[in-house]
Structure formats: C-alpha cells, structure tokens
Write an enzyme that holds these catalytic residues in place. Structure first.
Site, PDB file in Angstrom:
ATOM      1  N   LYS A  84       0.615  -0.964   0.595  1.00  0.00           N
ATOM      2  CA  LYS A  84      -0.203   0.155  -0.042  1.00  0.00           C
ATOM      3  C   LYS A  84       0.711   1.065   0.198  1.00  0.00           C
ATOM      4  O   LYS A  84       1.043   2.622  -1.067  1.00  0.00           O
ATOM      5  CB  LYS A  84      -0.958  -0.339   1.542  1.00  0.00           C
ATOM      6  N   ILE A  85       1.798   1.535   0.856  1.00  0.00           N
ATOM      7  CA  ILE A  85       2.879   2.720   0.481  1.00  0.00           C
ATOM      8  C   ILE A  85       3.945   3.157   0.101  1.00  0.00           C
ATOM      9  O   ILE A  85       3.797   3.783  -1.041  1.00  0.00           O
ATOM     10  CB  ILE A  85       3.698   2.423   2.153  1.00  0.00           C
TER      11      ILE A  85
ATOM     12  N   ASP B 218       9.718  -6.909  -4.630  1.00  0.00           N
ATOM     13  CA  ASP B 218       8.912  -7.913  -3.667  1.00  0.00           C
ATOM     14  C   ASP B 218       9.151  -8.825  -3.665  1.00  0.00           C
ATOM     15  O   ASP B 218       9.230  -9.331  -4.881  1.00  0.00           O
ATOM     16  CB  ASP B 218       7.603  -6.792  -4.409  1.00  0.00           C
TER      17      ASP B 218
ATOM     18  N   CYS C 157       9.027  -2.545   2.525  1.00  0.00           N
ATOM     19  CA  CYS C 157       8.370  -4.025   3.668  1.00  0.00           C
ATOM     20  C   CYS C 157       8.613  -4.041   4.861  1.00  0.00           C
ATOM     21  O   CYS C 157       8.912  -3.407   5.993  1.00  0.00           O
ATOM     22  CB  CYS C 157       9.831  -4.815   2.630  1.00  0.00           C
ATOM     23  N   PRO C 158       7.618  -4.961   5.487  1.00  0.00           N
ATOM     24  CA  PRO C 158       7.294  -5.351   7.081  1.00  0.00           C
ATOM     25  C   PRO C 158       8.939  -6.338   7.630  1.00  0.00           C
ATOM     26  O   PRO C 158       9.254  -6.775   6.570  1.00  0.00           O
ATOM     27  CB  PRO C 158       6.322  -6.744   6.736  1.00  0.00           C
TER      28      PRO C 158
ATOM     29  N   THR D 247      11.237   4.366   6.668  1.00  0.00           N
ATOM     30  CA  THR D 247      10.195   4.796   6.690  1.00  0.00           C
ATOM     31  C   THR D 247       9.419   3.707   7.761  1.00  0.00           C
ATOM     32  O   THR D 247       8.327   3.622   7.424  1.00  0.00           O
ATOM     33  CB  THR D 247       9.329   5.756   6.005  1.00  0.00           C
ATOM     34  N   SER D 248      10.141   1.763   7.078  1.00  0.00           N
ATOM     35  CA  SER D 248       9.066   1.609   7.685  1.00  0.00           C
ATOM     36  C   SER D 248       9.073   0.603   9.054  1.00  0.00           C
ATOM     37  O   SER D 248       8.387   0.838   9.571  1.00  0.00           O
ATOM     38  CB  SER D 248       9.506  -0.088   6.102  1.00  0.00           C
ATOM     39  N   ARG D 249      10.540  -0.379   8.927  1.00  0.00           N
ATOM     40  CA  ARG D 249      10.678  -0.607  10.704  1.00  0.00           C
ATOM     41  C   ARG D 249      12.266  -0.232  10.995  1.00  0.00           C
ATOM     42  O   ARG D 249      13.285  -1.197   9.841  1.00  0.00           O
ATOM     43  CB  ARG D 249       9.976  -1.930  11.226  1.00  0.00           C
TER      44      ARG D 249
ATOM     45  N   ASP E 299      12.509   7.583   9.681  1.00  0.00           N
ATOM     46  CA  ASP E 299      11.310   7.700  10.437  1.00  0.00           C
ATOM     47  C   ASP E 299      11.317   6.451  11.801  1.00  0.00           C
ATOM     48  O   ASP E 299      10.802   6.534  13.097  1.00  0.00           O
ATOM     49  CB  ASP E 299      10.057   7.982   9.956  1.00  0.00           C
TER      50      ASP E 299
ATOM     51  N   GLU F 280      14.273   2.216  18.797  1.00  0.00           N
ATOM     52  CA  GLU F 280      13.960   2.978  18.885  1.00  0.00           C
ATOM     53  C   GLU F 280      12.532   3.338  19.969  1.00  0.00           C
ATOM     54  O   GLU F 280      12.108   3.868  21.027  1.00  0.00           O
ATOM     55  CB  GLU F 280      12.927   3.302  17.842  1.00  0.00           C
TER      56      GLU F 280
ATOM     57  N   HIS G 254       9.071   9.011  14.169  1.00  0.00           N
ATOM     58  CA  HIS G 254       8.368   7.936  14.047  1.00  0.00           C
ATOM     59  C   HIS G 254       6.948   8.500  14.077  1.00  0.00           C
ATOM     60  O   HIS G 254       5.852   8.483  14.394  1.00  0.00           O
ATOM     61  CB  HIS G 254       8.229   6.702  14.910  1.00  0.00           C
TER      62      HIS G 254
HETATM   63  P1  NAD Z   1       1.385  -3.618   3.157  1.00  0.00           P
HETATM   64  O1  NAD Z   1       1.653  -5.468   3.255  1.00  0.00           O
HETATM   65  O2  NAD Z   1       0.329  -3.131   2.456  1.00  0.00           O
HETATM   66  O3  NAD Z   1       2.637  -4.184   1.784  1.00  0.00           O
HETATM   67  C1  NAD Z   1       4.070  -4.680   2.096  1.00  0.00           C
HETATM   68  C2  NAD Z   1       5.071  -4.736   0.577  1.00  0.00           C
HETATM   69  O4  NAD Z   1       5.458  -5.341   1.285  1.00  0.00           O
HETATM   70  C3  NAD Z   1       3.817  -6.346   0.358  1.00  0.00           C
HETATM   71  O5  NAD Z   1       3.810  -5.941  -0.744  1.00  0.00           O
HETATM   72  C4  NAD Z   1       4.664  -7.545   0.662  1.00  0.00           C
HETATM   73  O6  NAD Z   1       4.312  -8.612  -0.696  1.00  0.00           O
HETATM   74  C5  NAD Z   1       6.339  -6.677   0.695  1.00  0.00           C
HETATM   75  N1  NAD Z   1       7.189  -7.462   1.161  1.00  0.00           N
HETATM   76  C6  NAD Z   1       7.548  -8.711   1.966  1.00  0.00           C
HETATM   77  N2  NAD Z   1       7.976  -9.301   2.664  1.00  0.00           N
HETATM   78  C7  NAD Z   1       8.821  -8.636   1.223  1.00  0.00           C
HETATM   79  C8  NAD Z   1      10.286  -9.245   1.519  1.00  0.00           C
HETATM   80  N3  NAD Z   1      11.496 -10.256   1.856  1.00  0.00           N
HETATM   81  N4  NAD Z   1      11.328  -8.342   0.406  1.00  0.00           N
HETATM   82  C9  NAD Z   1      10.375  -7.430  -0.647  1.00  0.00           C
HETATM   83  N5  NAD Z   1       8.993  -7.185  -0.264  1.00  0.00           N
HETATM   84  C10 NAD Z   1       8.899  -7.934   0.655  1.00  0.00           C
HETATM   85  O7  NAD Z   1       2.286  -3.232   3.815  1.00  0.00           O
HETATM   86  P2  NAD Z   1       1.981  -1.237   4.100  1.00  0.00           P
HETATM   87  O8  NAD Z   1       1.126  -0.697   4.615  1.00  0.00           O
HETATM   88  O9  NAD Z   1       2.689  -0.869   2.465  1.00  0.00           O
HETATM   89  O10 NAD Z   1       3.782  -0.790   4.838  1.00  0.00           O
HETATM   90  C11 NAD Z   1       4.437  -1.278   4.839  1.00  0.00           C
HETATM   91  C12 NAD Z   1       5.482  -0.865   5.982  1.00  0.00           C
HETATM   92  O11 NAD Z   1       5.251   0.308   6.772  1.00  0.00           O
HETATM   93  C13 NAD Z   1       4.818  -1.996   7.224  1.00  0.00           C
HETATM   94  O12 NAD Z   1       4.784  -2.784   7.267  1.00  0.00           O
HETATM   95  C14 NAD Z   1       5.211  -0.594   8.582  1.00  0.00           C
HETATM   96  O13 NAD Z   1       5.989  -1.766   9.460  1.00  0.00           O
HETATM   97  C15 NAD Z   1       5.735   0.604   7.984  1.00  0.00           C
HETATM   98  N6  NAD Z   1       4.795   1.297   7.957  1.00  0.00           N
HETATM   99  C16 NAD Z   1       5.554   2.539   8.762  1.00  0.00           C
HETATM  100  C17 NAD Z   1       4.652   3.446   9.293  1.00  0.00           C
HETATM  101  C18 NAD Z   1       5.306   4.847  10.072  1.00  0.00           C
HETATM  102  O14 NAD Z   1       4.263   6.005  10.549  1.00  0.00           O
HETATM  103  N7  NAD Z   1       6.776   5.169   9.783  1.00  0.00           N
HETATM  104  C19 NAD Z   1       3.396   3.872   9.145  1.00  0.00           C
HETATM  105  C20 NAD Z   1       2.732   2.460   8.637  1.00  0.00           C
HETATM  106  C21 NAD Z   1       3.486   2.052   8.605  1.00  0.00           C
END
Ligand code: NAD
Length: 335
Positions: free
Chosen positions: A153-154, A173, A204-205, A231-233, A257, A262, A294
């Site tokens: 999604k992001i 991905d 990615c997660p 900005t993920s984890r 982020d 953290e 964050h």
């Molecule tokens: P999402 O589940 O929609 O998308 C994650 C994508 O990563 C998927 O398409 C999945 O197939 C892919 N993926 C899984 N394993 C993978 C790998 N080994 N290599 C490459 N790609 C892989 O999640 P999202 O809503 O887009 O969110 C992404 C991440 O952003 C979340 O996991 C979360 O940790 C982080 N996040 C951060 C904040 C923030 O405030 N900084 C807020 C929301 C989410």
C-alpha cells in the site's frame, strides 16, 4: 467491553475520547505495555497498544493470566507481537492495516527532499543570519533511479508520487503486483536494485526474512553516494553497518523515521536527559543523516482512521467473535 489503552499520548486520548462507542468502557494509561506494566490490564477484556509496546510471550502470558482476551493494535505492523503465544492463549489480535498510506509516502518524499536540498540545515542557518550556500548543494531528482523495496500500500502510493518527478523506478517485492507492472514499473532482483539505485526506500514489513536486510553485504553492492530511506521498521537496517557505510562514503545520505532501538527513545521528551544509546548518538553526528521519531503516520486523517478502525474492529469482535482485521500466524507466514 473494558478496554485499557497503553502508551496514551495526548493525541491518542483526544482523538479516542471524541468517539467512544457505548459498548466500550475505556481507561487510558500513559505508560507503555511491558513485563512490569502488564498487570495494569487486570480486569480488562481488551488492551489497545501501539508500535513500541512489548508483546512478547512473557507479556502475553501475564495478560492472559489477568483475563485479557483481545489485543487491539492501533497500527499496521505486528512485528512486536508473539503470535504463537497469543494463539496458544486464545487471545484475539486485530490491527489497523491501512490508515493512511499517503501520510507515510508523503513523509518519505519529505525526507528525500530535505536530505537532498538540506532544508533543515538551511533553515537553521538563515535563522542565525548565515546566508551562505556552502555545503547546501543538492542534485536534480529528475533522471535519477529510485529503488523501492516493498510495493504494497505505502510503496505503491510512494511510486505514484514519484511518477511526477521524472525519476526511473526499480521495484523489489516478494510478491510482485500486476497493478504495479501495468504501470510500467520494472521488478528486479535485489542486487540490481542495490547496484543501480541513487535512492533506496524501504516499504516492506519487518519479519525473519527482512531483519537487517540492509547489512554490510547489501551496502557493499550499492552505488557510491546512495541515499537510504527507512520509514518502515528500524530493524530492517543494521545501524552499525550503515554507520560504516556513511564513514566510507558509500552511503551519501540517510533518512530515518524508524530506528532499531527506538523503543527507549521515540515518542518521549528526553531533551533534559543524557541519551545512553551511543549508536543513535553517533548517527546524529553525521551532517547527511536526518532522523524523525516515527512520525510518518502522523497526520490528522491517519489518526482519525486509526481510532475509527480500532473501534470498528472491537465492535465486530464483540458481536461476532472475529473481524476482518484479525492478525494470525497465517498472515505472519505470508508477509
Ligand atoms: P503492505 O503489507 O501493504 O506492503 C508490504 C509489501 O512488502 C507487500 O507488497 C509485501 O509483499 C512486501 N514484502 C514482504 N516481504 C518482503 C520481502 N522479504 N522483500 C520485499 N518485499 C516484501 O504494508 P504497507 O501498509 O505498505 O506498510 C509497509 C510498512 O510500513 C509496514 O510493514 C510498517 O512496518 C511500515 N509503516 C510505518 C509507518 C510509520 O509511521 N513510519 C506507518 C505505517 C506503516
């Protein structure tokens, strides 16, 4: 339903208090959830937690012993939850899978623009009456290559935003998306993304496959001067490897982020305290590192969506015993 909300900041209680459903009897705790504080959940059927609350097996066992049957995550990621122990203890876990991919994607672009054009440094200089441009030179984004790891999604919203900037996009991905391919975006192997990207952004997660994805080996494959954005984890990045990459010049810019340790820092005002995390302090010494605590998710729209989805999840679970946003060990395996 008696609900204990942990890690309550003012913005949480303000938002949640505006729309508490009748079936919920809510108590806000400022403290985070961990082994010491889990007993506070005694007598509550549900707890509501955020990204840095601890939900390891020890905490989940305490919650279960005190009668908690539901954990409502007010975030998308669930890397902090021991799903196996939760399943053994018959605890239902729900999350907010999407509250605003725009918020995070827009913040990601903000980090890139700020690092490149050095807005943060320029602002500080001008306030001091220093109008020199020395050290502020950036580069045109137009024509550069951006590598996006994780096109969910992001990642997809981020790539849509990028499409207005005249950059080339490379995607990685585990499960490539037809929608992304139909927009002409090329999926490549990680090694090619590392080799060809001027900017790499992580979406990615965090799981056992992606922990320390950005390590010494990955950094060695990157273009000299690459900009790295997370900005993920936090634990997607081996911070010490990134520090070495910055020192050697292979990494030219870092925008974070999130940070792997953290939990002891972010969301708190520690301005009067000595920061004990030497790795974090070292990171802050680089002029080409920009860290936010964050806050990528933190828009008014996202906060409203977090509240609404959390209450909808709890309503559905209250009425049917389950909901559309359940987190299970099955989801864990697929992500
Ligand atoms: P999402 O589940 O929609 O998308 C994650 C994508 O990563 C998927 O398409 C999945 O197939 C892919 N993926 C899984 N394993 C993978 C790998 N080994 N290599 C490459 N790609 C892989 O999640 P999202 O809503 O887009 O969110 C992404 C991440 O952003 C979340 O996991 C979360 O940790 C982080 N996040 C951060 C904040 C923030 O405030 N900084 C807020 C929301 C989410």
């Amino acid at each position: 339903m008696k609900l204990a909300v942990f890690s309550t900041k003012k913005w949480v209680s303000n938002s949640f208090s505006q729309k508490i459903p009748e079936f919920i009897d809510i108590t806000f705790f400022e403290t985070g959830l961990n082994e010491e504080t889990a007993v506070l959940a005694h007598g509550f059927e549900a707890v509501c937690v955020f990204v840095n609350d601890v939900l390891n097996s020890g905490v989940i066992n305490i919650l279960a012993d005190h009668g908690v049957g539901i954990i409502a995550l007010r975030c998308a990621g669930f890397n902090n939850v021991d799903l196996i122990t939760a399943a053994e203890k018959n605890i239902t876990i729900c999350r907010v899978p999407a509250y605003s991919p725009y918020a995070v994607a827009e913040h990601t672009l903000g980090l890139i623009l700020s690092l490149n054009r050095k807005f943060h440094r320029a602002h500080a200089r001008v306030r001091e009456g220093n109008f020199s441009l020395v050290g502020l030179m950036g580069f045109d984004l137009h024509g550069k290559t951006v590598g996006v790891i994780g096109t969910g999604k992001i990642g997809q919203v981020f790539m849509e935003i990028l499409s207005g900037l005249g950059v080339n996009i490379l995607a990685v991905d585990k499960y490539p998306s037809d929608k992304v391919k139909s927009r002409g975006i090329e999926y490549v192997e990680l090694d090619k993304l590392y080799k060809d990207s001027d900017i790499i952004s992580l979406h990615c997660p965090l799981n056992h496959e992606t922990y320390h994805l950005i390590n010494d080996y990955a950094i060695r494959s990157m273009k000299r001067g690459v900009m790295l954005i997370n900005t993920s984890r936090g634990p997607l990045i081996d911070t010490n490897a990134v520090i070495n990459g910055l020192k050697s010049g292979v990494i030219g810019y870092v925008g974070l982020d999130v940070y792997e340790e953290e939990g002891d820092l972010f969301f708190e005002d520690l301005s009067d305290e000595v920061i004990q995390d030497d790795t974090f302090v070292r990171l802050q010494t680089f002029p080409n590192v920009l860290i936010t605590s964050h806050q990528a998710f933190f828009t008014a729209e996202a906060v409203d969506n977090i509240r609404d989805t959390t209450f909808e999840n709890l309503k559905e679970i209250n009425e049917t015993g389950t909901c559309g946003n359940i987190v299970s060990t099955e989801i864990h395996r697929s992500t």
